[in-house]
Write a protein that holds these residues in place. Sequence first.
Motif, PDB file in Angstrom:
ATOM      1  N   GLU A 224      45.614  31.583  42.701  1.00  0.00           N
ATOM      2  CA  GLU A 224      45.700  32.802  41.901  1.00  0.00           C
ATOM      3  C   GLU A 224      45.199  32.550  40.483  1.00  0.00           C
ATOM      4  OE1 GLU A 224      48.048  31.620  43.782  1.00  0.00           O
ATOM      5  OE2 GLU A 224      48.295  33.135  45.343  1.00  0.00           O
ATOM      6  N   PHE A 225      45.453  31.330  39.976  1.00  0.00           N
ATOM      7  CA  PHE A 225      44.971  30.992  38.633  1.00  0.00           C
ATOM      8  C   PHE A 225      43.445  31.006  38.585  1.00  0.00           C
ATOM      9  CE2 PHE A 225      43.942  27.665  35.393  1.00  0.00           C
ATOM     10  CZ  PHE A 225      44.372  28.377  34.296  1.00  0.00           C
ATOM     11  N   PHE A 226      42.803  30.636  39.688  1.00  0.00           N
ATOM     12  CA  PHE A 226      41.339  30.693  39.745  1.00  0.00           C
ATOM     13  C   PHE A 226      40.843  32.129  39.547  1.00  0.00           C
ATOM     14  CE2 PHE A 226      37.744  31.783  42.511  1.00  0.00           C
ATOM     15  CZ  PHE A 226      36.734  31.053  41.896  1.00  0.00           C
ATOM     16  N   PHE A 227      41.494  33.096  40.210  1.00  0.00           N
ATOM     17  CA  PHE A 227      41.076  34.487  40.067  1.00  0.00           C
ATOM     18  C   PHE A 227      41.306  34.988  38.644  1.00  0.00           C
ATOM     19  CE2 PHE A 227      41.978  34.493  44.750  1.00  0.00           C
ATOM     20  CZ  PHE A 227      40.659  34.663  45.144  1.00  0.00           C
ATOM     21  N   ILE A 228      42.366  34.507  38.004  1.00  0.00           N
ATOM     22  CA  ILE A 228      42.623  34.897  36.620  1.00  0.00           C
ATOM     23  C   ILE A 228      41.526  34.366  35.705  1.00  0.00           C
ATOM     24  CG2 ILE A 228      44.185  34.582  34.668  1.00  0.00           C
ATOM     25  CD1 ILE A 228      46.501  34.648  36.612  1.00  0.00           C
ATOM     26  N   LEU A 229      41.114  33.104  35.909  1.00  0.00           N
ATOM     27  CA  LEU A 229      40.041  32.543  35.105  1.00  0.00           C
ATOM     28  C   LEU A 229      38.729  33.296  35.323  1.00  0.00           C
ATOM     29  CD1 LEU A 229      40.605  28.676  35.348  1.00  0.00           C
ATOM     30  CD2 LEU A 229      41.152  30.198  33.458  1.00  0.00           C
ATOM     31  N   VAL A 230      38.460  33.665  36.561  1.00  0.00           N
ATOM     32  CA  VAL A 230      37.248  34.432  36.845  1.00  0.00           C
ATOM     33  C   VAL A 230      37.290  35.775  36.123  1.00  0.00           C
ATOM     34  CG1 VAL A 230      35.985  35.653  38.665  1.00  0.00           C
ATOM     35  CG2 VAL A 230      36.751  33.312  39.040  1.00  0.00           C
ATOM     36  N   SER A 231      38.443  36.422  36.147  1.00  0.00           N
ATOM     37  CA  SER A 231      38.580  37.712  35.485  1.00  0.00           C
ATOM     38  C   SER A 231      38.398  37.591  33.979  1.00  0.00           C
ATOM     39  CB  SER A 231      39.953  38.317  35.802  1.00  0.00           C
ATOM     40  OG  SER A 231      40.135  39.537  35.149  1.00  0.00           O
ATOM     41  N   ILE A 232      38.882  36.488  33.386  1.00  0.00           N
ATOM     42  CA  ILE A 232      38.804  36.306  31.936  1.00  0.00           C
ATOM     43  C   ILE A 232      37.404  35.912  31.495  1.00  0.00           C
ATOM     44  CG2 ILE A 232      39.603  34.905  29.997  1.00  0.00           C
ATOM     45  CD1 ILE A 232      42.302  34.697  31.394  1.00  0.00           C
ATOM     46  N   TRP A 233      36.820  34.926  32.159  1.00  0.00           N
ATOM     47  CA  TRP A 233      35.581  34.336  31.675  1.00  0.00           C
ATOM     48  C   TRP A 233      34.323  34.909  32.315  1.00  0.00           C
ATOM     49  CZ3 TRP A 233      36.265  31.879  27.350  1.00  0.00           C
ATOM     50  CH2 TRP A 233      37.490  31.280  27.086  1.00  0.00           C
ATOM     51  N   TYR A 234      34.482  35.724  33.360  1.00  0.00           N
ATOM     52  CA  TYR A 234      33.322  36.346  33.986  1.00  0.00           C
ATOM     53  C   TYR A 234      33.355  37.868  33.894  1.00  0.00           C
ATOM     54  CZ  TYR A 234      31.220  32.142  35.951  1.00  0.00           C
ATOM     55  OH  TYR A 234      30.583  30.943  36.092  1.00  0.00           O
ATOM     56  N   PHE A 235      34.399  38.429  33.299  1.00  0.00           N
ATOM     57  CA  PHE A 235      34.509  39.881  33.117  1.00  0.00           C
ATOM     58  C   PHE A 235      34.399  40.631  34.447  1.00  0.00           C
ATOM     59  CE2 PHE A 235      32.028  38.274  29.354  1.00  0.00           C
ATOM     60  CZ  PHE A 235      33.118  38.152  28.524  1.00  0.00           C
ATOM     61  N   GLU A 236      34.928  40.055  35.522  1.00  0.00           N
ATOM     62  CA  GLU A 236      34.852  40.699  36.823  1.00  0.00           C
ATOM     63  C   GLU A 236      36.183  41.363  37.152  1.00  0.00           C
ATOM     64  OE1 GLU A 236      33.580  38.057  39.849  1.00  0.00           O
ATOM     65  OE2 GLU A 236      31.604  37.671  38.963  1.00  0.00           O
ATOM     66  N   PHE A 237      36.132  42.281  38.124  1.00  0.00           N
ATOM     67  CA  PHE A 237      37.324  42.995  38.554  1.00  0.00           C
ATOM     68  C   PHE A 237      38.012  42.206  39.658  1.00  0.00           C
ATOM     69  CE2 PHE A 237      34.658  46.330  36.797  1.00  0.00           C
ATOM     70  CZ  PHE A 237      35.563  47.054  36.037  1.00  0.00           C
ATOM     71  N   HIS A 238      39.319  42.053  39.518  1.00  0.00           N
ATOM     72  CA  HIS A 238      40.131  41.438  40.566  1.00  0.00           C
ATOM     73  C   HIS A 238      41.495  42.100  40.556  1.00  0.00           C
ATOM     74  CE1 HIS A 238      37.506  38.194  41.937  1.00  0.00           C
ATOM     75  NE2 HIS A 238      37.163  38.011  40.671  1.00  0.00           N
ATOM     76  N   ARG A 239      42.204  41.914  41.636  1.00  0.00           N
ATOM     77  CA  ARG A 239      43.525  42.530  41.775  1.00  0.00           C
ATOM     78  C   ARG A 239      44.593  41.676  41.096  1.00  0.00           C
ATOM     79  NH1 ARG A 239      43.564  46.581  45.631  1.00  0.00           N
ATOM     80  NH2 ARG A 239      41.672  46.713  46.880  1.00  0.00           N
ATOM     81  N   ILE A 240      44.334  41.260  39.854  1.00  0.00           N
ATOM     82  CA  ILE A 240      45.282  40.380  39.197  1.00  0.00           C
ATOM     83  C   ILE A 240      46.609  41.085  38.943  1.00  0.00           C
ATOM     84  CG2 ILE A 240      43.528  38.923  38.147  1.00  0.00           C
ATOM     85  CD1 ILE A 240      43.920  40.430  35.554  1.00  0.00           C
ATOM     86  N   TYR A 241      46.586  42.383  38.657  1.00  0.00           N
ATOM     87  CA  TYR A 241      47.834  43.085  38.377  1.00  0.00           C
ATOM     88  C   TYR A 241      48.646  43.290  39.646  1.00  0.00           C
ATOM     89  CZ  TYR A 241      45.836  44.116  33.823  1.00  0.00           C
ATOM     90  OH  TYR A 241      45.289  44.011  32.563  1.00  0.00           O
ATOM     91  N   SER A 242      47.982  43.298  40.794  1.00  0.00           N
ATOM     92  CA  SER A 242      48.703  43.472  42.050  1.00  0.00           C
ATOM     93  C   SER A 242      49.392  42.192  42.476  1.00  0.00           C
ATOM     94  CB  SER A 242      47.730  43.936  43.139  1.00  0.00           C
ATOM     95  OG  SER A 242      47.123  45.164  42.792  1.00  0.00           O
ATOM     96  N   PHE A 243      48.705  41.045  42.300  1.00  0.00           N
ATOM     97  CA  PHE A 243      49.332  39.809  42.778  1.00  0.00           C
ATOM     98  C   PHE A 243      50.033  39.018  41.685  1.00  0.00           C
ATOM     99  CE2 PHE A 243      44.846  38.216  42.211  1.00  0.00           C
ATOM    100  CZ  PHE A 243      45.103  37.275  41.228  1.00  0.00           C
ATOM    101  N   LEU A 244      49.979  39.475  40.417  1.00  0.00           N
ATOM    102  CA  LEU A 244      50.709  38.760  39.372  1.00  0.00           C
ATOM    103  C   LEU A 244      52.215  38.696  39.631  1.00  0.00           C
ATOM    104  CD1 LEU A 244      49.091  39.605  35.909  1.00  0.00           C
ATOM    105  CD2 LEU A 244      49.360  37.372  36.980  1.00  0.00           C
ATOM    106  N   PRO A 245      52.886  39.796  40.064  1.00  0.00           N
ATOM    107  CA  PRO A 245      54.312  39.671  40.364  1.00  0.00           C
ATOM    108  C   PRO A 245      54.601  38.667  41.472  1.00  0.00           C
ATOM    109  CG  PRO A 245      53.703  41.980  40.134  1.00  0.00           C
ATOM    110  CD  PRO A 245      52.426  41.197  40.148  1.00  0.00           C
ATOM    111  N   ILE A 246      53.756  38.643  42.499  1.00  0.00           N
ATOM    112  CA  ILE A 246      53.950  37.679  43.582  1.00  0.00           C
ATOM    113  C   ILE A 246      53.729  36.260  43.059  1.00  0.00           C
ATOM    114  CG2 ILE A 246      53.115  36.940  45.839  1.00  0.00           C
ATOM    115  CD1 ILE A 246      52.309  39.799  46.397  1.00  0.00           C
ATOM    116  N   MET A 247      52.685  36.087  42.285  1.00  0.00           N
ATOM    117  CA  MET A 247      52.404  34.778  41.704  1.00  0.00           C
ATOM    118  C   MET A 247      53.558  34.308  40.822  1.00  0.00           C
ATOM    119  SD  MET A 247      49.278  33.814  39.154  1.00  0.00           S
ATOM    120  CE  MET A 247      49.254  32.260  38.244  1.00  0.00           C
ATOM    121  N   PHE A 248      54.095  35.219  40.016  1.00  0.00           N
ATOM    122  CA  PHE A 248      55.199  34.860  39.130  1.00  0.00           C
ATOM    123  C   PHE A 248      56.446  34.499  39.932  1.00  0.00           C
ATOM    124  CE2 PHE A 248      58.348  36.185  35.717  1.00  0.00           C
ATOM    125  CZ  PHE A 248      58.123  35.055  34.953  1.00  0.00           C
TER     126      PHE A 248
END
Length: 631
Positions: free
Chosen positions: A506-530
């Motif tokens: 999940e951290f990989f997808f967060i890095l992609v979202s931050i440094w590549y400006f791409e769309f990902h379901r980070i808000y959907s899986f952040l609670p599960i990740m947490f």
Amino acid sequence: MARGTLLPQLCISLCTFVLLFAYHASCFYLFDVAPQDFHKGDPLMVKVKELTSTKTHLPYSYYSLPYCHPERVVDSAETLGEVIQGELIQNSPYLFRMREPQKCKIVCRIVLDAKTAKEFKEKIEDEYRVNMILDNLPLVRGISFPDESSILYSHGFPIGFTGMYAGSKEVKYFIQNHLTFVVKYHEDPIKNLSKIVGFEIKPFSVKHEYDGIWTHAHLTTCGEPNTYGSPQEVKDRNEIIFTYDVEFEASDLKRESHSDMYLPKVGDWFWTVKSLTIVLFLSGMVAMIMLRTIYRDISKYNQLQTQEEAQEETGWKVVHGDVFRPPSNSELLCVYVGTGVQLFGTVLVTVVLAAIGILSPSNGRRLIRLMLFHWILMGPVAGYTSVRLYKKFDGTEWKRITLRTALMFPATAFAVFFLLNALVWFQGSSRAMPLGTMLLLVFLLFGISVPLAFIGGYAGFRKPAMEDPVRTRKIARQIPEQPWYKNQVLSILIGGFLPFAAVFIEFFFILVSIWYFEFHRIYSFLPIMFAILIVTCAEVSIVQCYFQLRSEDYHWWWRSYLTSASSALYLFLYAVYFLFFKTEITKPASLVLYFGYMLLLSYAFSVLTGAIGFCTCFSFTRLIYSSVKFD
């Protein structure tokens, strides 16, 4: 049964969550702008944001290049978050009317000189992208996969591209000067009003030609995309004509769920569910084994207590007179635990609000702004927790502990951010935060966060000190020599790897979202990740703490904190791997920015996970020692 524990302090933030949710319900658009309703023919004003690049991560103003501009350029940051983060949003010459298509609308004509041609070429070579917004929705560009099975969306569109054209062996630079905007809207047939739910772009490079003189020009190169002809080269003395089309498409999606069309259909969820399944399986096994082992130990100790021949104690019971002896540097531990609980509450409230739709995945940076807001409001939680633990260690200087708790982490983060901001300013980037905004952050810290922390610290000091379930001996017991595999550093490093391993996908997808400006379901899986992170840190801390006490080593305070906190070391090492193998960042200034921000993220991660591990171990230790009878 002894009174008091630190674990409920982690849950204090749940009460704060109710208040924050009510606040957000009444002030829903504090970090966003309320969507507008439009009649047919209403004007639509497109605004331009900064030019961004995944290679440099140094944004520049849209008008730093000789693009077409309106008669008067006006800065128009609309939200509190945009002001705090220093985002540069300006008006543009692109003007639409709702549900009124336009074809080949001329914006302006420019003639490049050597300087402006060089500026365009440098930005094209660094892969800079143009970013715009309409009704606070970001401009996105969709790229179809070769099999046309799905579309990948990204923010903005490239300024241009390079390549060889018309048999030339020389690499040339081309600018995308013809834009086809696609505005998607959702119509309310009863009120005859429409809301914008999507803003997409199809960029083209067109060498426009026209009849007659420019003042009465008629473009002969406007038509279907396959009839545009030659691309527009960036070259000294070249004439560039900027044009655009506007198309409107009706959509069944509502504004609240507009981001769904841009999110990937698979990928993120697959790996998240896979991680969750593995963690739940391992958690069940660990919980079953630990419960059976601890229950057997407690039964054994209570039975031996009633037998006269049982003269010698072994295992974790033998250190009952030392297990709650205050550790070295206890004040620092109190500060970090209080700060970690504050971070826990901040992340908890933020991910829950994001998961229920308060935040939109179309703009991931709003997550940071919302966390800053919640961090300030969680000040009483930090002050209360640190002072409560400090009073358990017989401390009396609660004001000093509260002040250190309120300032240590934000002061460190602010110092690093100040240095990075100075670097950005030196590079001439538009993202450099102005002095006024820096002073605003200082005011938020000293004017709001610190007083709130003192309110919590005062409440914690007024409460009676936590009572230990056993009495502490006056003379410390000697700790037996431990085998090599129970070495403190080794056990901390091994324990810290497990929480990171549970969430690194999940951290990989967060890095992609931050440094590549791409769309990902980070808000959907952040609670599960947490949730996965909390469970893993708790289990690692309990297991490590239990076996350490069984070895008659009662120095568990700092080790319980550092075991989970060391997961941040692996997070930073993974960030280094991501930099060299997944990104194209090469410029020294960009590398400094990357490492600076990743260090801040790793530092916050260590404080958060360390507090989770400590509070869990603290509660576990009090529980098992309160379950055994002592003389």
